[in-house]
Structures are given as structure tokens and as C-alpha cells.
Design a protein around this motif. Structure first.
Motif, short mmCIF file in Angstrom:
data_model
loop_
_atom_site.label_atom_id
_atom_site.label_comp_id
_atom_site.label_asym_id
_atom_site.label_seq_id
_atom_site.Cartn_x
_atom_site.Cartn_y
_atom_site.Cartn_z
N LEU A 1 0.85 -1.19 0.00
CA LEU A 1 0.00 0.00 0.00
C LEU A 1 0.89 1.24 0.00
CD1 LEU A 1 -3.06 0.87 0.27
CD2 LEU A 1 -2.49 1.33 2.66
N LEU B 1 -7.97 -2.64 -0.77
CA LEU B 1 -7.20 -3.22 0.33
C LEU B 1 -7.95 -4.46 0.78
CD1 LEU B 1 -4.77 -2.62 2.24
CD2 LEU B 1 -6.34 -1.30 3.64
N TYR C 1 -0.85 -0.40 7.76
CA TYR C 1 -0.62 -1.10 6.49
C TYR C 1 0.65 -0.60 5.79
CZ TYR C 1 -5.50 -2.51 7.06
OH TYR C 1 -6.68 -3.04 7.54
#
Length: 465
Positions: A260, A287, A299
Motif C-alpha cells: 500500500l 485493500l 498497512y
């Protein structure tokens, strides 16, 4: 009316986790290239046993950066050293946020003096473009965006084709194309070869685990060059690899393609979020996975966690340097391969053949169902890492995933990967209602080795410490 920015979008939706976990964008698409040329099992086997042709012409952004400040700009954005980066070299380019979290990565080619091209996914390309346009650098950029996921019958045009010839027999294919031996090109160095009478630029690469070349040239020559490669490869078992098998080669070679991008928080990143469109990768990406935190920063990943620690060089000033200096030398999560237990994987498929509740479907050979995947890895019932890229290797006869584990988790240890999303699953279009399953896995090296297979033969018991 000006277009909505990512910052505008985040003000409306509030928590970016909610936005991304329920994205309606669907599965990540490797566009234009046929799904299979033969079948994905034999296509996987070919990069291990003979030779393959990868068509990389469509799924990546090419961002050309030209001007007196080109190297100055790129050096300021990368953890990598630029102390030795002459023309005809390439390097993996890794940019970070101000807090030292990875935005993405890709390959940077030094084409000519003051002219380079970045090839990779959108997050890194956009980060470069933003600083080129707003940072006061004497450069100009040209963006050749990836091909559309759904061309809707319209012609697809790129500036360049981009192919890779890989596998144990790649050298023989390349020599036949060239009409004789090729100069010994060092790893990540560039030179040229002859194909069908044309001089074609080439990068020495090893994406499929064996020596090979990445070649590129004008897009209008793509079919001519492809035909020459296929013809030369017939005697050496070369297979063209479709989009279905293409991405799974990284399960064996160990690169995690899509963490990410760490852009959703931080005051220093605000101007970038105001520049990014709401409709871009960062605003529409998805996600997924069993790890579900309400804090988007949970993340984010660091270069050390993704295996880029050796690239971090403090010989230059770059965005994120101060944060990475504080991390350097401290215990870090590290990148590993997880080899999944066959019996547990079989339970998932068996549930598809029974009425009632079932487990999250495992698609083959690539099993990711979101732009960025984060599945919990458990050790002694506690989260001890993340599984981030999942698929099946016909060469290893195993489900494999790439991810990271805490420092105290050792190779050969058995862990459990939580497959599926909590609460029956998010609202992503790729997620059906399902229940979660803990799947046993053996922690193995990257690139993947025999550790998992030897341990599996002994009953998947925890390896020796």
C-alpha cells in the motif's frame, strides 16, 4: 470545475481504510496480453525448464524524465545511492514518504545523459511527476500511462513495447536472434542486440530466476520483434506467457509488487494528496485480507520489511532519510516466503463442493483479490507478520505467498495464515460471503528454496531453531 483531489475525497469518506476495503474497482488487471497462450501450468514450467517470452508492454507506467536536474530530482526521491549511475545502467528505484514508509518501487533506466525512464506501477511514477512539476527542478516529464484495463474496442498505443526473454535456454534464444554470441552484459547493465536486422536495446535481468534480457523499442515494431523471438525460440522450448501466469513468477523470485503506498496521512504529504486525483490509483485501489485495522498507517511498510534494506544508502539527502536513519540497526520484520499446507488448502476447495458456508475462494494461479493484500500471520495465536502476495507455483506444486515476519520468527517455523476476511467479508466486488480459515504454512527463504518441501515431508512440524 476543478477535479476532486485525493485530499478532498479523504475529507468526505473519513477513514481511508473504509474507502479501500470496500473499493468497487474489482481485481487488478494485467491488460491487453492474452490470459494464456497455451496453459498456465506449462507456461510456469517453461521459465524453470526452458525459456519464456514475457510481454510487459501494457501493465506498467513509463515516466520519462529529461533535463539537467534529472538525476538530482531522482536522487532526492530514492533510498538508493546515485554515486555510480552512468548511462546504460538500471536500478531498482525505491521512494519513501517523509516518515520512511515505502510509496512503491520500479526500475529506473539511464538511457542517455540527462534522460531516464522509470518503469513501474502508478504510485512511484506519480510521486516522481509531482516533484518534477512542483519542486523547482529543471526537468520535463512525459508520462506514457499503462494500457487501459478495458480498452472497449479502442486501439491501444504505447511509446514502446517491452519484452523479457528469460529461463535456462534464454541465452541460446538470444544468440540465435543476434546471429552469434552476445557481449557479456553485466546484471542491470544495458547494451544492444540484433533482432531481425534491427538494433534493439537490452537490459540484463533475471526475473524468472535465470539469466535473461529485457528488450524494448518503438511500439509499432512490437509484432515484428515478437514474431522473430517466437521463431528463434521454437528449437529451445520457448513459450509465450499469458497474463494469468505472468505475475506468479514473483512467488519464486521473491519480489512483493504492491504494498500500500504510504500517502494517506502526514501533514508533509498533504500537498501531494491535494495534487493526486481522487480517481487515481490511490483513491480507487483496494485493500484486502484478514488483517483489518482502522489505522491506515498499520498497512504501511518500510524498506527493511520489504527486503530493500541493502538499497538504503545515507550518502545523499533524500525524502525519508531522517526516519530511516532512526530505524537503521534496530530489529526489523523481514521478507520471507510462506509455503502453505496442502491439506489446509484442499479444505478451501472442498468447501466449494458442499452446501452451506464455505471459505474464501482461492483463484489459481494468482490468488490476490485486492490491489494490496494483507493477511494476518499467526504464531502462538498472536499476529507475527503479514502475507502480502499469494498464488500457486506449478514448479513447486505448492501454494506460496510472500510477506514479512517478526524478527523472532525463524526459517522452518510453522505459522498460520488467516485466509479470508472477517465478518463474512468486505463489500469489494471480488469478495463473496465466506468464513475464515487458518492455513498452516512453513516460513521459508526468498527466493524460495527447498526448506518448505523438506519440512513438509516431515509432517509440517516446526523447524529447528
Amino acid at each position: 470545475m476543478s477535479q476532486q483531489s485525493l485530499e478532498d475525497l479523504l475529507k468526505v469518506v473519513g477513514n481511508p481504510v473504509t474507502l479501500l476495503r470496500n473499493s468497487q474497482i474489482g481485481a487488478y488487471v494485467y491488460p491487453v496480453v492474452p490470459t494464456e497462450y497455451s496453459n498456465w501450468r506449462d507456461e510456469q514450467r517453461a521459465w524453470r525448464e526452458t525459456a519464456v517470452l514475457f510481454d510487459q508492454s501494457h501493465h506498467m507506467v513509463d515516466l520519462y524524465v529529461e533535463g539537467p536536474d534529472a538525476l538530482k530530482l531522482l536522487s532526492h526521491l530514492a533510498i538508493n545511492s546515485f554515486a555510480k549511475f552512468p548511462v546504460n545502467r538500471a536500478k531498482q528505484f525505491v521512494p519513501c514518504s517523509y516518515d520512511g514508509h515505502v510509496i512503491g518501487d520500479g526500475i529506473l533506466f539511464h538511457l542517455e545523459e540527462n534522460k531516464l525512464v522509470f518503469v513501474g506501477r502508478a504510485p512511484s511514477a506519480s510521486w516522481i511527476q509531482f516533484h518534477a512539476e512542483t519542486g523547482g527542478y529543471n526537468v520535463k516529464v512525459e508520462k506514457d500511462d499503462r494500457s487501459p484495463s478495458n480498452p472497449r474496442g479502442k486501439a491501444v498505443n504505447r511509446k514502446c513495447y517491452r519484452y523479457q526473454i528469460q529461463g535456462p535456454n534464454a541465452t541460446q534464444v538470444i544468440e540465435k536472434l543476434n546471429g552469434g554470441p552476445v557481449a557479456d552484459i553485466k546484471f542491470f547493465h544495458m547494451d544492444a542486440i540484433k533482432i531481425g536486422g534491427r538494433r534493439v536495446r537490452a537490459l540484463r535481468h533475471g526475473m524468472a530466476g535465470a539469466p535473461g534480457l529485457e528488450i524494448w523499442g518503438p511500439y509499432e515494431e512490437r509484432e515484428e520483434i515478437r514474431a522473430e523471438i517466437v521463431k528463434a525460440g521454437k528449437d529451445f522450448g520457448l513459450r509465450e506467457v499469458g497474463s494469468r501466469a505472468y505475475a506468479t513468477n514473483t512467488l519464486e523470485s521473491g519480489w512483493i509488487p504492491s504494498p500500500l503506498p504510504a500517502v494517506y496521512t502526514g501533514e508533509k504529504m498533504k500537498s501531494y494528496r491535494q495534487w493526486l486525483p481522487a480517481t487515481g490509483y490511490e483513491g480507487t485501489g483496494s485493500l484486502g485480507g484478514s488483517f483489518n485495522s482502522t489505522n491506515i498507517e498499520d498497512y504501511y511498510t518500510t524498506p527493511y520489511e520489504l527486503g530493500y534494506g541493502p538499497f538504503v544508502k545515507f550518502d545523499h539527502d533524500f525524502i525519508g532519510r531522517e526516519a530511516l536513519e532512526k530505524m537503521s540497526g534496530k530489529p526489523q520484520r523481514r521478507k520471507v516466503t510462506f509455503a502453505w499446507n496442502a491439506e489446509d488448502v484442499a479444505k478451501v476447495f472442498q468447501s466449494m463442493l458442499a452446501r452451506g458456508e464455505h471459505y474464501k475462494y482461492i483463484d489459481l494461479p494468482l490468488s490476490n483479490y485486492a490491489s494490496a493484500s494483507y493477511d494476518k500471520v499467526l504464531a502462538n495465536g498472536k499476529t507475527a507478520g503479514m502475507s502480502m502476495f499469494t498464488g500457486y507455483s506449478y514448479n513447486e506444486r505448492s501454494m506460496l505467498s510472500l510477506g514479512m515476519v517478526d524478527p523472532d520468527i525463524e526459517l522452518g517455523n510453522e505459522v498460520k495464515i488467516v485466509w479470508g476476511e472477517e465478518g463474512g467479508g468486505s463489500k469489494k466486488t471480488t469478495v463473496e460471503r465466506h468464513k475464515q480459515l487458518e492455513i498452516r504454512a512453513i516460513v521459508s527463504p526468498v527466493p524460495y528454496s527447498e526448506v518448505a518441501r523438506k519440512t513438509y515431508a516431515e509432517g509440517w512440524r516446526t523447524g529447528k531453531k
